[in-house]
Design an enzyme around this catalytic site. Structure first.
Site, PDB file in Angstrom:
ATOM      1  N   CYS A  46      19.399   7.912  40.082  1.00 20.00           N
ATOM      2  CA  CYS A  46      17.987   7.752  40.156  1.00 20.00           C
ATOM      3  C   CYS A  46      17.645   6.343  40.661  1.00 20.00           C
ATOM      4  O   CYS A  46      16.351   5.997  41.430  1.00 20.00           O
ATOM      5  CB  CYS A  46      17.085   7.750  38.935  1.00 20.00           C
ATOM      6  SG  CYS A  46      17.266   9.507  38.112  1.00 20.00           S
ATOM      7  N   HIS A  84      10.157   4.107  39.475  1.00 19.30           N
ATOM      8  CA  HIS A  84      10.702   5.395  39.496  1.00 19.30           C
ATOM      9  C   HIS A  84       9.968   6.197  38.793  1.00 19.30           C
ATOM     10  O   HIS A  84       9.557   5.964  37.377  1.00 19.30           O
ATOM     11  CB  HIS A  84      12.238   5.207  38.733  1.00 19.30           C
ATOM     12  CG  HIS A  84      12.878   6.414  38.720  1.00 19.30           C
ATOM     13  ND1 HIS A  84      12.914   7.269  39.623  1.00 19.30           N
ATOM     14  CD2 HIS A  84      13.635   6.982  37.411  1.00 19.30           C
ATOM     15  CE1 HIS A  84      13.639   8.600  39.123  1.00 19.30           C
ATOM     16  NE2 HIS A  84      14.100   8.263  37.959  1.00 19.30           N
ATOM     17  N   ASN A 100      10.638  14.068  38.213  1.00 21.19           N
ATOM     18  CA  ASN A 100      11.844  13.247  38.595  1.00 21.19           C
ATOM     19  C   ASN A 100      12.668  13.551  39.740  1.00 21.19           C
ATOM     20  O   ASN A 100      13.481  14.685  39.587  1.00 21.19           O
ATOM     21  CB  ASN A 100      12.598  12.746  37.024  1.00 21.19           C
ATOM     22  CG  ASN A 100      13.662  11.891  37.639  1.00 21.19           C
ATOM     23  OD1 ASN A 100      13.773  11.374  38.696  1.00 21.19           O
ATOM     24  ND2 ASN A 100      14.347  11.286  36.420  1.00 21.19           N
TER      25      ASN A 100
END
Ligand code: ACO
Length: 342
Positions: A132, A269, A299
């Site tokens: 990520c 994020h 996500n």
């Protein structure tokens, strides 16, 4: 080792004028697969509910790539849009750094597929893997190439088909992720080495391999010869995330010579609305200065920051000269932040 004459000339030109090379964000682009999957749809196949997912994560819907639609396809579309936004042709690109955890193939790098599809026959293209945090890591790599004079115009991409490594029976992970891609064009420009410069002012990166077991895939080429699926201890990841992300934002601001009062936008994020709010609170940031897309993107791992950046740039929230802080954390653990003046 000799320094390539063109590299030396660029460095000398900057030094001679008492200036530094800055990586200016010249264009941002994004692409999301057509198919959208709502929480209600997921609740038909697993024991979950729209209410639970929205309350715990803020996620309402995610995009999922079609069969035959690979990470490189998403990356190319995002890149074409970033190039159009920058107003430059693909031929100007001499560096492609693509962040992904879900490459088309074990090798070659997905970046080289993008290079070929954009019609490029020169320059360097490779992948970066930091899950990520991948986009922040890729941005740091490209920024360093540009500031050293080793490249002039870079395409930095975050692209994922994370849906391919989800266990669709594991309700604690499969509701959290989505697919997509975002890209930025970086161009080497000149600055005075002050926070007033346009371009990337700083990048700060971290890793801590001891935290492997909190977030990982159950397979890999060398171990199981399969990609595996995502496993996560969500509660523990959550705690680490808020602490580490707030810490690295503070660190990046100090490194850029700025304070939180100088921030125009935070592009975090997009893992979980509660993590985003927790970090904002810890930093004392007004919520209206934080870009949130987790509700409609979920996500998307390495794609999440450039997707959010693209949305807030396209709708006019982020403007030229704004100070933007990007931050991310992912498996490894890896985490980092970048501060840019747009
Ligand atoms: N639907 C309904 N119930 C669920 C679901 C679901 N989708 N998933 C888990 N549950 C249940 C659990 O089984 C548990 O039930 P039990 O009490 O009967 O055992 C209950 O909900 C509570 O589970 P917790 O895991 O304690 O729930 P929590 O409030 O911690 O929320 C979540 C889980 C959303 C995963 C949260 O921990 C989180 O967001 N963590 C951060 C992880 C993350 O975002 N990772 C992404 C990658 S890393 C990064 O990007 C930063």
């Amino acid at each position: 080792m000799t320094i390539e004459p063109a590299v030396k000339a660029r460095r000398d030109a900057a030094a001679g004028q008492g200036s530094v090379i800055r990586s200016v964000i010249a264009g941002v682009g994004a692409y999301l697969p057509e198919r959208q999957v709502t929480n209600h749809e997921l609740a038909k196949t697993i024991d979950t509910s729209d209410e639970w997912i929205v309350e715990r994560t803020g996620i309402r819907v995610r995009h999922v790539a079609a069969e035959g639609e690979f990470t490189s396809h998403l990356a190319v579309k995002a890149s074409e849009r970033a190039l159009a936004a920058a107003g430059i042709g693909a031929g100007a690109i001499d560096l492609i750094v693509l962040a992904t955890t879900t490459p088309d193939e074990t090798f070659p790098a997905t970046a080289t597929r993008v290079q070929e599809r954009l019609g490029l026959t020169r320059g360097v293209a490779f992948d970066v893997q930091a899950v990520c945090s991948g986009f922040i890591f890729a941005l740091a790599v490209a920024d360093n190439f540009l500031r050293l004079g080793q490249a002039e115009t870079a395409l930095v991409i975050g692209a994922e088909t994370f849906s391919r490594i989800l266990d669709w029976q594991d309700r604690s992970t499969c509701v959290l992720f989505g697919d997509g891609a975002g890209a930025v064009v970086l161009r080497a420009g000149q600055g005075k080495g002050t926070p007033a410069d346009r371009g990337i002012l700083t990048t700060r990166l971290h890793s801590d391999g001891r935290q492997h077991d909190l977030l990982y895939a159950t397979g890999g080429v060398s171990s199981t010869k399969t990609a595996g699926v995502v496993r996560m201890d969500g509660r523990k990841v959550f705690k680490h995330a808020v602490e580490k992300l707030a810490g690295v934002v503070d660190e990046s601001l100090a490194s850029a010579g700025l304070t939180s009062a100088d921030i125009d936008w935070v592009v975090p994020h997009q893992a979980n609305r509660r993590i985003i709010d927790g970090v904002g609170k810890k930093l004392g940031l007004p919520p209206e200065r934080v870009v949130v897309t987790v509700d409609h993107h979920a996500n998307t791992s390495a794609a999440s920051v450039p997707l959010a950046l693209a949305e807030a740039t396209a709708d006019g929230r982020i403007k030229r000269n704004d100070v933007v802080v990007m931050e991310a954390m992912g498996g490894g653990f890896t985490w980092g932040a970048a501060v840019a003046r747009m």
